[in-house]
Motif scaffolding. Structure first.
Motif, short mmCIF file in Angstrom:
data_model
loop_
_atom_site.label_atom_id
_atom_site.label_comp_id
_atom_site.label_asym_id
_atom_site.label_seq_id
_atom_site.Cartn_x
_atom_site.Cartn_y
_atom_site.Cartn_z
N LYS A 150 -9.78 -6.07 -0.86
CA LYS A 150 -10.77 -6.41 0.17
C LYS A 150 -11.41 -7.76 -0.10
O LYS A 150 -11.84 -8.43 0.82
N ALA B 276 -3.09 -7.42 1.82
CA ALA B 276 -2.53 -6.07 1.77
C ALA B 276 -1.11 -6.17 1.24
O ALA B 276 -0.26 -6.84 1.83
N GLU C 235 -10.18 -5.70 9.78
CA GLU C 235 -9.63 -4.84 8.74
C GLU C 235 -10.40 -4.96 7.43
O GLU C 235 -10.47 -4.02 6.67
N ASP D 110 -4.20 2.31 1.02
CA ASP D 110 -4.26 2.66 2.44
C ASP D 110 -3.06 3.56 2.72
O ASP D 110 -1.94 3.08 2.86
N LYS D 111 -3.33 4.85 2.76
CA LYS D 111 -2.25 5.83 2.91
C LYS D 111 -1.52 5.68 4.25
O LYS D 111 -0.30 5.77 4.30
N GLU D 112 -2.27 5.42 5.31
CA GLU D 112 -1.68 5.32 6.65
C GLU D 112 -0.68 4.18 6.74
O GLU D 112 0.40 4.32 7.31
N LYS D 113 -1.04 3.02 6.18
CA LYS D 113 -0.18 1.84 6.26
C LYS D 113 0.73 1.67 5.05
O LYS D 113 1.54 0.75 5.02
N VAL E 238 -4.62 -2.59 -0.96
CA VAL E 238 -5.48 -3.57 -0.30
C VAL E 238 -6.48 -4.17 -1.27
O VAL E 238 -7.16 -3.45 -2.01
#
Length: 59
Positions: A30, A35, A57, A21-24, A28
């Motif tokens: 699933k 995470a 999420e 997850d590049k943004e966070k 991850v």
């Protein structure tokens, strides 16, 4: 995150694949809804350091 690294790292709980997850800045799982943080460019693949993802999420 180097894509070659993603091919060899696994979730320490279930041994499944991790998604980036590049943004966070997290790796991850699933399946386990965990995470794992990436701190200073280094994945911290320790279950106590993982964040439990919300149901939304995990979708």
């Amino acid at each position: 995150m180097d894509h070659r690294l993603l091919e060899i790292v696994a979730c320490p709980v279930c041994k499944g694949k991790l998604a980036f997850d590049k943004e966070k800045q997290e790796l991850v799982c699933k399946f386990d809804r965990l995470a794992y943080p990436i701190k200073e460019g280094i994945p911290v693949l320790l279950e106590p350091e993982a964040r439990i993802m919300t149901i939304d999420e995990g979708r």
